[in-house]
Design a protein around this motif. Structure first.
Motif, PDB file in Angstrom:
ATOM      1  N   GLU A 522     -25.132 -17.311   7.216  1.00 24.92           N
ATOM      2  CA  GLU A 522     -26.378 -17.949   7.664  1.00 24.92           C
ATOM      3  C   GLU A 522     -27.146 -18.478   6.457  1.00 24.92           C
ATOM      4  N   ALA A 523     -27.169 -17.634   5.409  1.00 27.43           N
ATOM      5  CA  ALA A 523     -27.935 -18.026   4.221  1.00 27.43           C
ATOM      6  C   ALA A 523     -27.262 -19.185   3.490  1.00 27.43           C
ATOM      7  N   GLU A 524     -26.000 -18.911   3.032  1.00 25.89           N
ATOM      8  CA  GLU A 524     -25.275 -19.967   2.302  1.00 25.89           C
ATOM      9  C   GLU A 524     -23.825 -19.943   2.781  1.00 25.89           C
ATOM     10  N   PRO A 525     -23.483 -20.850   3.661  1.00 28.11           N
ATOM     11  CA  PRO A 525     -22.211 -20.781   4.375  1.00 28.11           C
ATOM     12  C   PRO A 525     -20.966 -20.827   3.476  1.00 28.11           C
ATOM     13  N   VAL A 526     -21.112 -21.243   2.200  1.00 23.93           N
ATOM     14  CA  VAL A 526     -19.878 -21.526   1.445  1.00 23.93           C
ATOM     15  C   VAL A 526     -19.331 -20.320   0.683  1.00 23.93           C
ATOM     16  N   SER A 527     -20.186 -19.691  -0.116  1.00 23.84           N
ATOM     17  CA  SER A 527     -19.677 -18.719  -1.112  1.00 23.84           C
ATOM     18  C   SER A 527     -18.940 -17.559  -0.444  1.00 23.84           C
ATOM     19  N   SER A 528     -17.938 -17.073  -1.139  1.00 24.14           N
ATOM     20  CA  SER A 528     -17.158 -15.962  -0.577  1.00 24.14           C
ATOM     21  C   SER A 528     -17.499 -14.700  -1.356  1.00 24.14           C
ATOM     22  N   PRO A 529     -17.582 -13.566  -0.654  1.00 18.99           N
ATOM     23  CA  PRO A 529     -17.985 -12.331  -1.347  1.00 18.99           C
ATOM     24  C   PRO A 529     -16.914 -11.888  -2.340  1.00 18.99           C
ATOM     25  N   PRO A 530     -17.329 -11.439  -3.531  1.00 19.48           N
ATOM     26  CA  PRO A 530     -16.359 -11.103  -4.567  1.00 19.48           C
ATOM     27  C   PRO A 530     -15.727  -9.717  -4.377  1.00 19.48           C
ATOM     28  N   GLN A 531     -16.526  -8.742  -3.858  1.00 22.01           N
ATOM     29  CA  GLN A 531     -16.036  -7.362  -3.917  1.00 22.01           C
ATOM     30  C   GLN A 531     -15.095  -7.019  -2.781  1.00 22.01           C
ATOM     31  N   GLU A 532     -15.035  -7.881  -1.767  1.00 24.66           N
ATOM     32  CA  GLU A 532     -14.368  -7.454  -0.527  1.00 24.66           C
ATOM     33  C   GLU A 532     -12.855  -7.192  -0.654  1.00 24.66           C
ATOM     34  N   PRO A 533     -12.088  -7.961  -1.442  1.00 29.49           N
ATOM     35  CA  PRO A 533     -10.655  -7.685  -1.476  1.00 29.49           C
ATOM     36  C   PRO A 533     -10.362  -6.239  -1.862  1.00 29.49           C
ATOM     37  N   MET A 534     -11.151  -5.712  -2.798  1.00 31.65           N
ATOM     38  CA  MET A 534     -10.914  -4.341  -3.255  1.00 31.65           C
ATOM     39  C   MET A 534     -10.990  -3.380  -2.074  1.00 31.65           C
ATOM     40  N   ALA A 535     -12.108  -3.470  -1.341  1.00 32.91           N
ATOM     41  CA  ALA A 535     -12.301  -2.564  -0.207  1.00 32.91           C
ATOM     42  C   ALA A 535     -11.124  -2.684   0.757  1.00 32.91           C
ATOM     43  N   HIS A 536     -10.769  -3.910   1.059  1.00 34.32           N
ATOM     44  CA  HIS A 536      -9.649  -4.119   1.993  1.00 34.32           C
ATOM     45  C   HIS A 536      -8.385  -3.474   1.483  1.00 34.32           C
ATOM     46  N   GLU A 537      -8.161  -3.647   0.165  1.00 37.57           N
ATOM     47  CA  GLU A 537      -6.927  -3.069  -0.381  1.00 37.57           C
ATOM     48  C   GLU A 537      -6.898  -1.566  -0.161  1.00 37.57           C
ATOM     49  N   VAL A 538      -8.046  -0.937  -0.434  1.00 31.21           N
ATOM     50  CA  VAL A 538      -8.097   0.526  -0.276  1.00 31.21           C
ATOM     51  C   VAL A 538      -7.796   0.884   1.171  1.00 31.21           C
ATOM     52  N   TRP A 539      -8.477   0.195   2.097  1.00 28.94           N
ATOM     53  CA  TRP A 539      -8.250   0.523   3.507  1.00 28.94           C
ATOM     54  C   TRP A 539      -6.776   0.374   3.857  1.00 28.94           C
ATOM     55  N   GLU A 540      -6.239  -0.745   3.426  1.00 28.64           N
ATOM     56  CA  GLU A 540      -4.838  -0.992   3.791  1.00 28.64           C
ATOM     57  C   GLU A 540      -3.952   0.070   3.184  1.00 28.64           C
ATOM     58  N   GLU A 541      -4.248   0.402   1.911  1.00 28.02           N
ATOM     59  CA  GLU A 541      -3.405   1.406   1.251  1.00 28.02           C
ATOM     60  C   GLU A 541      -3.508   2.737   1.984  1.00 28.02           C
ATOM     61  N   MET A 542      -4.737   3.083   2.374  1.00 27.93           N
ATOM     62  CA  MET A 542      -4.903   4.356   3.090  1.00 27.93           C
ATOM     63  C   MET A 542      -4.038   4.364   4.353  1.00 27.93           C
ATOM     64  N   VAL A 543      -4.155   3.290   5.076  1.00 26.53           N
ATOM     65  CA  VAL A 543      -3.388   3.233   6.324  1.00 26.53           C
ATOM     66  C   VAL A 543      -1.897   3.259   6.013  1.00 26.53           C
ATOM     67  N   ASN A 544      -1.497   2.434   5.064  1.00 23.29           N
ATOM     68  CA  ASN A 544      -0.060   2.382   4.746  1.00 23.29           C
ATOM     69  C   ASN A 544       0.458   3.737   4.299  1.00 23.29           C
ATOM     70  N   ALA A 545      -0.416   4.464   3.539  1.00 19.32           N
ATOM     71  CA  ALA A 545       0.042   5.744   3.017  1.00 19.32           C
ATOM     72  C   ALA A 545       0.191   6.761   4.140  1.00 19.32           C
ATOM     73  N   CYS A 546      -0.728   6.730   5.061  1.00 19.33           N
ATOM     74  CA  CYS A 546      -0.721   7.847   6.021  1.00 19.33           C
ATOM     75  C   CYS A 546      -0.029   7.560   7.331  1.00 19.33           C
ATOM     76  N   TRP A 547       0.211   6.294   7.678  1.00 24.76           N
ATOM     77  CA  TRP A 547       0.606   6.054   9.068  1.00 24.76           C
ATOM     78  C   TRP A 547       1.939   6.673   9.458  1.00 24.76           C
ATOM     79  N   CYS A 548       2.885   6.667   8.501  1.00 21.03           N
ATOM     80  CA  CYS A 548       4.195   7.215   8.893  1.00 21.03           C
ATOM     81  C   CYS A 548       4.086   8.690   9.237  1.00 21.03           C
ATOM     82  N   GLY A 549       3.428   9.426   8.321  1.00 14.18           N
ATOM     83  CA  GLY A 549       3.296  10.863   8.562  1.00 14.18           C
ATOM     84  C   GLY A 549       2.515  11.133   9.831  1.00 14.18           C
TER      85      GLY A 549
END
Length: 1704
Positions: A522-549
């Protein structure tokens, strides 16, 4: 603070001073005797206190300064070691401490004094109390003093006294806490004042704590020494320790770490301690546990060897580790990795149960801290060369759970699979059966059960909190016994908490992130947030690590769970993970979890390819966790679950049935929930979900209903689905959720919607694959749901329409499996209908493109060859017509095109539906369509008539043509106008092109052409190969012409007569004469054909009949109109020719009908001629049957008076329908004589007997035909009566005779002939007599010259009378008597002519009655002929075919004679009757003395009645003939007399044989004959002596015979003795006696001079013989004898004297 306030207030100070002085006084008192020094000190103390109080304003500060002196007396008092004194002193010291008036020095002194007391073992509890007060009230005690105080407490802890022990332990804990609290307080005080640079941690000098402030230093030293002590090393600071336990040390360490984490985190020195001291210590202490293997040592209770794990230490170590990980994870990353790895190892199956239990409790503690878990993942799992700790924890939990199932828990009592409280024998056998009720053998306790291992489930903690049981058992030394199921329960909770924590955490963060993104956009439609990939990676890693077990563990638990709540939790967990994976875009784990839920929903071992293929890559993975493997467990089948449903598998492999358990249904609901709530994230796994749902729906027997909604239905094949009531109540709910699931697709975004559609399409493809090549019912789930999805997304239908309809059209509708196709079509048609009826924006009427888009698939369906698809297509058309018919507008040609696209090879049901559409069009929509379509409608209707698949449709379509004609009629003017406008346009176009107008019947006006098209269509149908169609078309055509023909212009009629009607007649005649005579076995299917229609020829015959009748009717009703056409006579001749050829056809039906038509056109009463006189036919009393008109009208409709419209149309075309001018007669005698000739030709042809031999097959006309033929004569006669000559009468006679003599075939005789015994005429015979009657009446009322025809009529009748005795021959044909004919053989039966002959006789008698005196009748010797004819039956008498005949003959003869004899006597002179008398005599003789014998079964009564008839004849002779003997020829009278004589002695022939006696004697007859004879014998009227002689002779013979009979009787009577005489002899004697009495009566009545003397002599001679008979025993004889003897008295007189001449 409040304490401070209270202690420093003036009152408190005053109180303190008072108390101290009191204490000192008490001390002084106590020590007065034994301890004077103490007493003195106490007293000086009092003085000191008073001094301080007096001098200082701040009394407390002053006290504190002098505290060493103030305290001194009390310390000395303690030194006395007197308990009382000691207690008093300690109390006083505590009071001082609590007012904080003790200085550092004083404190040191106090501690030393306490130490001494401790060493002496005095007042231990008071000591502890004092230390505590000292340390808690102030912070003055540091360093050695502090350490000494702490040591003091420790030492007290290890005394022998339990109470002291425990109190000391508590005190130590409190003291340790106090030390660290001081440090925290100190830190707070200095916070922000000076941030000193952190000192470098050197390993060299462990005591280098110079940088620390005092309290911190104390804490540091204390903590360091605790580590030393636990490690069993000497403490640096706590000098004087004598003993220490490791358990206590660990508890203290744990409490410090847990309570003061910030100390360690903020101070490097402390961090250093953690790293350098605590962690190695822990690792070292863990070693026995790590090395230990369960089972290497015998029992748990044996003395503990060094290397054996020790429960208290191990458990405390785990607590320490939990704290370390919880609080200092960031400091101790590497160490934590080791700890966690150790923890994982402790879960190993080889470790002792208690160790595993506490380990799992520790793991649970970690699992409730998602953020911590996230850190693990970041620190280890995401680092390259690090252990995958997070993954290992999850896997360890999984394998731990698995191991519990696989290894029975050792050291546990109830390790069997039987749940407590259930006897092992029938534990759960009963629950195995599919019908086990809810409670049957199911244990109420929640539990897991897998392959025989039964593990109860306990409530271990509230969700989300890890409340441990065994980690809290600090007082236990021996390892506790772990109840069964505890470890499992904890592990289970841990798993659930882990999943819940992680998913909630990640979802919270995701939501937050999405929110931020939205705000940022809403504020500035263009810029992309810088920190988000990190968070996503952690989430994905958590899921990837635990889902099989997780998956492995949850799947196993799900399979083993027997508790609904547990199952629910597991499913919720799986659902959460699946949904999370979906949100994170992790396809593999998402699919894996969805697969697990899917598998759990289906029966065990259910082969579902999509699931198997998806899990193969998982099943083959084995997770190795430090040498221990975790397998993906495949579900076991024998879990004790309540079976709730039994159904058919959809897959090909497992044959038979599959069962669904309650758990399956629960899983199914989860699956539905997943799809419903998280459909957006499913993406490609829609396929898994839908495939599973499809199978479940199949097993549960839910079948698609309207709109694709699945409803519970019965399975179509195989043993049907069995559902328990439990699941029955669930089904509607499930069905409902399923529907809601697809309804909710309207909330999916376009991409997800396409995913869903694609999944459904590929599912549908699979179902189609499966349905190939077998006729098993296919699964219609996908198609049904495609439909449902389409229906709910109607508002954005354009984005779906193409993929949806393309799949349905190209794939599903073309599929060879019928159910599959049917639903494909159902789906597509429902979508089209819904699309058309949906309120689009803008509406369809304004959006032609969308309307075409929607209608297009309907047209496409025509390309599908399968009939059932076309069926659906047409049903759809039907519904579209019903709902949107009014708004089709330009769509009509398309719709009519679909309807009319029928072909004969399409099967009847299809044609039927198409036809329904047509019906709807005709009934409802003709007015709304453009008139140019009317001809298309006629053509389409015609094509339905001509199709040969479904007869009824052909017939009904003919009805539709009638309706269409009706419509033309009602809307004539409007149609005419519109057609003419159109015609004008077309003409112009044609002229522009320079071509002629291409329209059928062109020169006629367009409206007439519409009619002619209709007639032409009907004409085609009239010669259809199917008889019923021909019939119906014919009826309709003629009705239409009859009803609406007036609308046509007169010139058009010419076309109708010659081009339509006669053309049709020719075609029909041709087809009929060439039709096949082969028998048709059946009418298709199992319809039986009546024998009258079982050949093509017979069927064509019907058509011929109908056509002929129709044309005749038109000639009849449209006579005026046709007579003005100019060539009417020619047409009439053509019609008569048709009638003649039909009448002479060898088919009874046709010939009969031809006559009916003939009758019809004959009833054309000339309109004007006969108006003034009554109907001649009625006057002649013609039976009303003939008057019946064959006119009918269209199918069930009254004839419409169509004149008004006709007139209007006539005016439009300027034509006046010309009626004949009034008064002018139309001379039509030519027509009638033409008709008479036709009749005569037909009659002669058909009644001429066959010429061939008896073997030749001949055609014999039928009775109804002949009847009709003869019945026509009266009607015809009225028109030609004027010119009817004797010649014509002869012709008529020949035909009548011929007609009557035609026999009947034996198979139809039962229908025509009455049963043989009834005397009824056939209708033919009636008709013949009627014809004669009509003639006779006509002669009667006609002029004189007609009377010469009477004898001819008599002659005809007499011929008929003869039939009674000798039936007529028909050529050389052999006929049988009706009674002997067998119905099933082709024989000819002669009619029973008797009733006919008798009726003819009656008619004849009547006629004679009327005409006896007519000249012609006398001249032609009619009476003689009558007698001659009647003589035949009279002579035959009993030999007549019918008994009634001779009786009638007699009565008729008597009647005729009573009329005729007077006439004969009158005419005696003319000689016209001379030849009659011999005939009459012969007749009498033949009758009275017949040669035929009566039948044996004749009853007495019958016999007497017949005898009465004979008597009547004799009486006629005596009344009508003998009195008039003078007018009668003499020979005749002589013959009469001899007859009478013969009658009177008839029964007395001399030879009495049995046979003769059997013929019963005609006693009465003989008597009458005798009487008549006597009457005329003794009368004076005897005209000739010869006659008298005859009678006298007769008399004497008679008397002589009487004498003989009597004599013989007397002799026989005597000889027979008792035996009665034979019956006939008795009868004979009675008869003789009766004759004698009759004779006596006659003699009495007669004049004596008329009697011969000889007779007298014979009479008297009888008397003695009579007397002799008196002895007879028979009563009848006796009474007869009495009657005979009686009369003799009249002749008994006294003897007279003899007279001279010798006569007495």
């Amino acid at each position: 603070m409040s304490v401070k306030m209270s202690t420093s207030s003036p009152e408190a100070v005053k109180k303190l001073l008072e108390n101290m002085q009191a204490d000192l006084r008490s001390l002084s008192m106590e020590c007065k005797k034994k301890f004077p020094p103490v007493k003195e000190a106490a007293e000086s103390g009092i003085v000191k206190i008073k001094t301080i109080a007096a001098r200082n304003t701040d009394i407390l500060a002053a006290l504190k300064e002098n505290s060493s002196e103030v305290v001194q007396p009390f310390l000395m008092g303690c030194g006395t070691k007197e308990p009382k004194i000691t207690q008093l002193c300690l109390a006083a010291i505590q009071r001082l401490m609590s007012h904080e008036v003790v200085s550092e020095a004083a404190a040191g002194n106090i501690i030393n004094m306490l130490w001494q007391l401790m060493e002496n073992g005095l007042e231990e509890l008071k000591l502890l109390q004092t230390v505590l007060v000292l340390l808690t009230t102030n912070t003055i005690v540091h360093d050695e003093v502090l350490s000494k105080a702490i040591v003091l407490c420790f030492r007290l802890h290890f005394t022998k006294d339990n109470i002291t022990n425990n109190t000391a332990a508590a005190t130590v804990r409190q003291v340790v806490t106090v030390v660290f609290e001081r440090m925290v307080a100190e830190d707070d005080k200095f916070k922000g004042l000076m941030d000193e640079p952190p000192a470098v941690l050197g390993n060299s000098n462990r005591r280098s704590v110079s940088t620390l402030r005092p309290s911190a230093k104390d804490a540091y030293m204390l903590f360091q020494d605790l580590c030393q002590l636990v490690n069993a090393d000497a403490p640096y600071w706590l000098v004087g320790m004598t003993e220490m336990t490791r358990t206590f040390g660990l508890e203290l360490l744990e409490s410090v770490l847990n309570d003061f984490p910030e100390v360690f985190l903020q101070h490097q020195e402390f961090s250093f301690l953690l790293k350098e001291r605590v962690c190695p210590l822990v690792i070292k202490l863990f070693s026995p546990n790590i090395k230990f293997r369960q089972g290497s040592c015998s029992s748990a209770a044996s003395p503990v060897p060094v290397e054996k794990p020790y429960f208290p230490i191990c458990m405390r170590l785990l607590r320490v580790v939990s704290v370390l990980i919880k609080h200092f994870y960031s400091l101790l990353v590497t160490e934590c990795e080791i700890f966690l790895s150790l923890l994982v190892k402790f879960l190993d199956g080889e470790k002792p149960q208690w160790l595993r239990a506490v380990a799992v409790e520790s793991v649970h503690r970690l699992c409730v801290q998602p953020h911590l878990l996230r850190s693990f993942c970041q620190s280890y799992d995401m680092k390259q060369h690090s252990t995958k700790v997070f993954r290992d924890i999850v896997n360890a939990l999984g394998s731990f759970i698995q191991s519990l199932f696989i290894l029975p828990s050792t050291g546990n009592t109830s390790s069997t699979g039987t749940p407590p409280g259930v006897s092992a024998s029938g534990s759960q056998g009963s629950a195995q059966g599919p019908g086990a009720g809810a409670g049957a053998g199911l244990n109420t306790q929640a539990a897991f059960e897998y392959r025989g291992t039964w593990i109860p489930l306990m409530t271990v903690s509230v969700q989300g909190s890890a409340k441990a049981t065994y980690l809290e058992m600090l007082d236990k030394v021996e390892p506790p016994s772990i109840p069964e199921g505890y470890a499992m329960s904890v592990a289970f909770s841990a798993l659930l908490d882990l999943v819940r924590g992680i998913t909630m955490m990640i979802e919270r963060e995701l939501a937050q992130q999405e929110q931020e993104e939205a705000m940022r956009e809403e504020a500035e439609p263009v810029s992309s947030p810088p920190q988000e990939p990190m968070a996503h990676e952690v989430w994905e890693e958590m899921v990837n690590a635990c889902w099989c077990g997780l998956l492995a563990a949850l799947s196993l638990l799900l399979d083993a769970s027997t508790d609904e709540a547990a199952t629910e939790n597991i499913l919720k967990a799986e659902l959460c993970v699946a949904s999370l994976c979906g949100r994170l875009g992790l396809v593999t784990p998402r699919d894996a979890f969805i697969t697990a839920i899917c598998k759990a929903s289906l029966p065990p071992h259910y082969a579902l390819t999509i699931l198997s293929s998806n899990t193969t890559n998982l099943a083959n993975k084995v997770y190795s966790i430090q040498g221990q493997s975790v397998q993906m467990v495949s579900p076991s089948s024998e879990s004790h679950q309540q079976v709730v449903a039994v159904g058919q598998p959809l897959t090909a492999q497992p044959q038979g049935t599959v069962v669904l358990t309650a758990k399956n249904i629960q899983c199914m609901r989860t699956l539905l929930n997943l799809a419903h709530c998280h459909g957006v994230y499913l993406g490609t796994s829609w396929q898994l979900v839908l495939a599973t749902l499809q199978h479940l729906v199949w097993i549960l027997g839910l079948k698609p209903a309207v709109g694709g909604v699945l409803k519970p239905g019965r399975a179509v094949e195989g043993p049907s689905t069995v559902l328990t009531t439990a699941v029955m109540t669930d089904l509607p709910v499930i069905s409902n959720i399923l529907s809601r699931l697809f309804e909710s697709s309207q909330y999916l975004d376009d991409v997800s919607l396409h995913h869903l559609i694609n999944a459904l399409c590929s599912l549908s493809m699979e179902a189609m694959e499966m349905a190939y090549g077998n006729n098993k019912e296919p699964s219609l789930f996908a198609v049904a749901k495609l439909l449902e999805t389409g229906l709910v997304n109607m508002d954005r239908i354009e984005i779906l329409w193409r993929p949806l309809t393309a799949h349905l059209l190209e794939k599903v509708c073309q599929h060879p499996n019928t159910r599959m196709r049917e639903w494909g079509a159902e789906a597509i048609t429902s979508l089209i209908k819904a699309g058309l009826s949906y309120k689009h924006e803008p509406p369809l009427s304004q959006n032609q493109r969308l309307q075409l888009l929607l209608l297009n698939p309907l047209k496409e369906l025509s390309n599908v060859l399968h009939a059932d698809i076309r069926q659906k297509q047409l049903e759809c058309v039907l519904q579209i017509l019903q709902n949107q018919g009014d708004s089709l507008g330009p769509g009509w040609p398309l719709v009519l095109g679909v309807i009319g696209a029928i072909r004969n090879d399409q099967g009847e049901s299809l044609i039927r539906t198409a036809f329904q559409c047509l019906q709807l069009v005709v009934t409802d929509f003709l007015p709304t369509m453009p008139c140019m379509c009317l001809q298309i409608v006629v053509d389409v209707a015609g094509s339905f008539g001509l199709q040969n698949q479904e007869l009824n449709i052909s017939l009904t379509s003919i009805g539709l043509l009638w309706n269409i004609s009706d419509y033309f009629f009602q809307r004539g003017e409007a149609i005419t106008e519109e057609l003419e406008k159109e015609e004008a346009v077309l003409l112009k176009q044609a002229q522009d092109k320079g071509e002629p107008l291409n329209r059928p019947f062109h020169p006629a006006p367009p409206f007439d052409c519409l009619w002619l098209c209709l007639y032409a269509k009907l004409g085609e149908l009239c010669v259809d190969p199917r008889p019923a169609v021909r019939k119906s078309a014919g009826q309709t055509m003629f009705s239409t012409i009859a009803a609406h023909g007036t609308l046509l212009q007169p010139p058009t009629w010419n076309i109708v007569v010659w081009k339509v009607l006669f053309h049709l007649l020719n075609c029909v005649r041709k087809s009929s004469t060439t039709a096949d005579k082969e028998k048709i076995e059946s009418g298709g299917g199992n319809i039986l054909i009546h024998h009258s229609r079982d050949t093509a020829e017979k069927q064509w015959a019907e058509t011929w009949v109908l056509t002929l009748a129709g044309v005749a009717r038109i000639f009849n009703t449209r006579r005026y109109l046709l007579q003005q056409l100019g060539d009417f006579f020619k047409a009439w001749e053509v019609l008569l020719d048709h009638i003649q050829s039909a009448a002479l056809s060898k088919n009874n039906e046709v010939s009969l009908a031809a006559l009916k038509s003939f009758q019809e056109i004959l009833q054309l009463v000339t309109p004007i001629k006969d108006t003034d006189k009554p109907d001649a036919l009625a006057a002649m009393d013609v039976p009303s049957v003939l008057m019946e008109s064959l006119q009918g009208s269209g199918p069930g409709r009254p004839l419409i008076r169509s004149d008004s419209l006709a007139e209007r149309l006539a005016q439009r075309y300027g034509v006046q329908p010309s009626l004949p001018p009034p008064g002018e007669e139309i001379d039509d005698s030519a027509l009638w004589w033409s008709a008479w000739n036709t009749w005569y030709r037909v009659g002669t042809e058909c009644t001429r007997p066959p010429s061939g031999g008896p073997d030749k097959l001949v055609f014999v006309p039928s009775q109804p035909f002949l009847t009709a033929l003869i019945q026509i004569f009266p009607a015809l006669y009225q028109h030609i009566a004027g010119g009817f000559s004797m010649e014509d009468l002869k012709k008529l006679g020949v035909i009548l005779y011929g007609a009557v003599s035609v026999p009947i075939s034996s198979d139809s005789s039962p229908f025509i002939l009455p049963s043989y015994t009834e005397a009824v005429l056939t209708s033919l015979q009636e008709a013949v007599l009627t014809a004669l009657d009509v003639l006779q009446k006509a002669i009667c009322v006609g002029p004189e010259n007609l009377q010469v025809m009477y004898p001819a009529i008599f002659e005809q009748l007499l011929l008929f009378v003869e039939f009674s005795c000798k039936p007529p021959q028909y050529g050389k044909m052999e006929t049988k008597h009706v009674a002997n004919a067998k119905y099933n053989q082709a024989e000819w039966v002669a009619l029973n002519y008797v009733p006919f002959a008798e009726r003819s006789l009656e008619v004849l008698v009547d006629l004679y009655h009327k005409t006896a005196c007519h000249k012609a009748v006398i001249t032609e010797k009619v009476l003689q002929n009558i007698i001659k004819t009647v003589r035949i039956p009279l002579g035959l008498k009993y030999a007549c075919p019918a008994e009634s005949t001779w009786k009638l003959a007699v009565s008729s003869l008597l009647k005729v004679l009573s009329i005729g004899l007077p006439v004969a006597r009158q005419q005696a002179s003319s000689g016209k009757f001379d030849t009659m008398w011999p005939e009459l005599a012969n007749a009498f003789e033949d009758f009275l003395f017949t040669k035929s014998t009566p039948p044996d079964n004749l009853s007495i009564q019958e016999f007497q009645r017949n005898e009465a008839i004979d008597v009547e004849v004799v009486q006629l002779i005596s009344t009508e003939i003998l009195p008039f003997a003078n007018f009668i020829p003499k020979e005749f009278v002589g013959r009469i007399m001899s007859m009478l004589n013969r009658g009177s002695i008839h029964s007395q022939s001399s030879s009495f044989t049995e046979a003769e006696m059997d013929i019963r004697m005609r006693e009465e007859f003989s008597k009458v004959c005798f009487e008549t004879l006597l009457q005329f014998s003794f009368s004076n009227k005897v005209s000739t002596p010869q006659e008298g002689y005859i009678s006298r002779m007769a008399l004497s013979v008679l008397l002589q015979r009487a004498q003989d009979v009597l004599r013989r009787f007397v002799e026989d009577e005597r000889l027979s003795g008792r035996c009665p005489l034979p019956r006939q002899q008795v009868t004979e004697i009675i008869f003789v006696l009766k004759a004698i009495s009759t004779l006596m009566d006659s003699l009495k009545k007669t004049q004596p001079e008329n009697v011969d003397g000889n007779v007298w002599a014979q009479v008297i001679a009888l008397y003695p013989t009579l007397v002799e008979c008196i002895t007879c025993s028979s009563p009848e004889v006796s009474s007869a004898l009495r009657d005979a003897l009686g009369p003799f008295k009249d002749f008994m007189q006294p003897p007279v004297s003899k007279v001279q001449n010798g006569e007495s």
